[in-house]
Design a protein around this motif. Structure first.
Motif, short mmCIF file in Angstrom:
data_model
loop_
_atom_site.label_atom_id
_atom_site.label_comp_id
_atom_site.label_asym_id
_atom_site.label_seq_id
_atom_site.Cartn_x
_atom_site.Cartn_y
_atom_site.Cartn_z
N GLU A 60 0.83 -1.21 0.00
CA GLU A 60 0.00 0.00 0.00
C GLU A 60 0.86 1.26 0.00
OE1 GLU A 60 0.71 -1.30 4.19
OE2 GLU A 60 -0.15 -2.33 2.50
N PRO A 61 0.40 2.31 -0.66
CA PRO A 61 1.16 3.57 -0.70
C PRO A 61 1.05 4.33 0.62
CG PRO A 61 -0.91 3.83 -1.85
CD PRO A 61 -0.83 2.38 -1.46
N LYS A 62 2.02 5.21 0.85
CA LYS A 62 1.97 6.09 2.02
C LYS A 62 0.81 7.06 1.84
CE LYS A 62 4.58 9.73 4.32
NZ LYS A 62 3.47 10.67 4.32
N ARG A 63 0.09 7.28 2.91
CA ARG A 63 -1.03 8.23 2.88
C ARG A 63 -0.90 9.16 4.09
NH1 ARG A 63 -4.19 5.82 -0.93
NH2 ARG A 63 -4.72 3.65 -0.73
N GLY A 64 -0.90 10.46 3.83
CA GLY A 64 -0.89 11.43 4.92
C GLY A 64 0.45 11.57 5.61
N LYS A 65 0.41 12.31 6.70
CA LYS A 65 1.61 12.63 7.48
C LYS A 65 2.01 11.44 8.35
CE LYS A 65 3.16 16.12 10.81
NZ LYS A 65 3.65 15.26 11.87
#
Length: 122
Positions: A60-65
């Motif tokens: 899964e891709p990085k999402r958010g801080k």
């Protein structure tokens, strides 16, 4: 529980390309790649003082801080800032003064946030 030693503390960073991030973080931290067992690549301090950084490849891709990030204490903002930018980091904010400490917020090549912070004791 007794205090944790640097050898017992492991920081895990999720990533899409652990080989590319291993190259970036080993150079940024002065660490070396000590083992690779997919989906993990371990980076360790050659002097044994710092904790291990374990890069974990995830789908899964990085999402958010980031909820947790690395702070790199440096003796001076330059040349540290120029060095990590040349390695592939990008400046997100700064440099600015944060409670008396010059600080720059950056992102590694996959967008994981980290800070360069000038401390007198660095």
């Amino acid at each position: 529980m007794a205090a944790v030693t640097p050898k017992e503390l492991v920081m895990v960073l999720d990533c899409a390309d652990r080989e590319a991030l291993a190259d970036f973080w080993s150079q940024a931290l002065g660490y070396r790649v000590t083992r690779t067992t997919p989906p993990y690549t371990a980076l360790t301090d050659p002097e044994g003082r710092g904790p291990e950084l374990l890069l974990q490849q995830v789908p899964e891709p990085k999402r958010g801080k980031n909820r947790m990030h690395l702070d790199l204490r440096v003796p001076a903002m330059e040349p540290a800032l120029s060095r990590v930018v040349a390695l592939g980091a990008r400046v997100l904010r700064g440099p600015f003064d944060d409670a008396g400490c010059p600080t720059t917020v950056l992102a590694d090549p996959e967008g994981n946030e980290f800070c360069l912070i000038v401390f007198e004791s660095a």
